[in-house]
Design a protein around this motif. Structure first.
Motif: not given
Length: 413
Positions: A53-74, A106-108
């Motif tokens: 929370g000291r950094g604002g508490l970045n809960l999640t990201h707004s991008e589409a799920l199809a783009e979200f999933k590949p962020r987990y790499g392997a 602004s970064s989503g």
């Protein structure tokens, strides 16, 4: 045929670890009608959640799920199952239901409007209390008895055991160990035959052998919108010069390739100070510098480079900057920085490694310990910052909680 109603067990579900994964699983199971008893080794719950929370508490990201999933790499295929059942939109709806208005940066990235974790945590704990969830703090898990009871040591020196219908382990990784997640569970589970990949720092800074001049003049300085490259991998954002090396989004995003490269004899990254401008355009601007103008003045006036960026150029060249426009342009596009190591787990945002996928079944139950489930950062997945860490903790917690519900109810029939 009408199926009989199966009531939950009279024994409580034991949850060990009161971070986001443990508390979210507790909420799900309590709503499903289970008695839930949460244990945590620290004096209060959600210590690392509050740090986030000291950094604002970045809960999640707004991008589409199809783009979200590949962020987990392997780990994409593994995490996909959890994310499909509890999506970023579901997490946003959950937070808003707790009275926390959200906004998309602004970064989503998605944040509470309060930019704090404490209001959300207070509302969450009130909900858990209303649901009848029992939380015991200052109770450090020390293993299981021969009969399968969870064993605890308490801050007053006493010990206790708790028998449960099932157990969820949500003890986190090993980053920021002073907040409770110290990775001690790896030894306990390793002795039980659970397959574990050693924990390593992720989303963490890197070390470089800076001169005293750079440390004294620019320690803590920020270089805006730089691109970091290592082989074919690249990431862009703000870099922070620390007294020991570099931190910031671009470094964190490259954690997997940096870890691998730093296990070799030599690791060098390239930094592009002007990723949106090509070499020729940079050189043309520098050609316009007035005769007799210093290189630093030319870089500031014609390329708008800030002093920390110029200092990094001097550091990489032993304070011998190129004297031609094209030479300077090439350096700006590719500053070579030799790295000497990763920062430690004590400052890492997260950890890589943990319980291997083949050590759990599809419901995240340990195959070596029937009735014991795992969620969150204990599992061997890795993700960049940007909301992906917390999202997977919540999503895996719901997945494991569903597995517990399915495991417990047949036993009660």
């Amino acid at each position: 045929m009408i199926e009989p109603i199966v009531e939950p067990s009279t024994l409580p579900v034991i949850i060990i670890g009161a971070g986001p994964a443990g508390l979210f699983a507790a909420e799900f199971l309590a709503k499903a009608g289970h008695k839930v008893h949460v244990f945590d080794g620290m004096a209060s719950v959600g210590r690392k959640f509050l740090l986030a929370g000291r950094g604002g508490l970045n809960l999640t990201h707004s991008e589409a799920l199809a783009e979200f999933k590949p962020r987990y790499g392997a780990s994409k295929d593994w995490a996909e199952t959890w994310l499909d059942a509890f999506t970023p939109d579901d997490l946003k709806a959950w937070a808003e239901d707790l009275g926390q208005a959200l906004f998309v940066g602004s970064s989503g990235r998605v944040f509470p409007r309060s930019l704090k974790a404490s209001p959300l945590l207070r509302a969450w704990l009130r909900r858990l209390q209303d649901l009848g969830v029992t939380i015991t703090t200052g109770a450090r898990w020390t293993g299981f008895s021969d009969a399968g009871a969870a064993q605890f040591s308490h801050q007053d020196g006493s010990t206790s055991e708790q028998v449960g219908a099932a157990t969820l382990l949500a003890l986190g990784g090993a980053s920021w160990p002073k907040l409770g997640a110290d990775g001690a569970w790896t030894n306990l589970l390793g002795k039980l035959g659970v397959g574990i990949t050693p924990l390593e720092a992720s989303n963490v800074g890197v070390h470089a052998a800076w001169t005293e001049t750079l440390k004294a003049g620019f320690g803590g300085a920020i270089i805006k919108n730089a691109e970091v490259r290592l082989g074919d991998a690249r990431s862009r954002g703000d870099l922070v010069i620390t007294n020991t090396g570099l931190e910031g989004g671009p470094i964190y995003a490259l954690s997997p390739v940096l870890r691998a490269a730093l296990k070799t004899d030599y690791c060098q990254i390239q930094i592009d100070l002007r990723p949106d401008v090509d070499i020729e355009a940079l050189a043309q601007r520098l050609v316009k510098a007035k005769a007799g103008q210093s290189i630093s003045t030319a870089l500031k006036s014609h390329l708008k480079l800030a002093p920390p960026a110029i200092a990094l150029m001097r550091e990489a060249t032993g304070n011998k900057l190129p004297t031609t426009a094209m030479g300077l342009a090439r350096l700006i596009k590719s500053i070579p920085i030799e790295l000497t190591g990763l920062a430690g787990l004590e400052r890492a945002i997260s950890t890589a490694g943990g319980i291997n996928q083949d050590a759990v079944n599809q419901q995240l139950m340990l195959t070596a310990c029937p009735g014991v489930f795992v969620a969150g950062e204990m599992l061997n997945w890795d993700a960049p910052t940007g909301g992906y860490l917390l999202q997977a903790c919540f999503s895996s917690a719901q997945h494991a909680a569903k597995g517990i519900d399915a495991w417990v109810r047949p036993a009660a029939n």
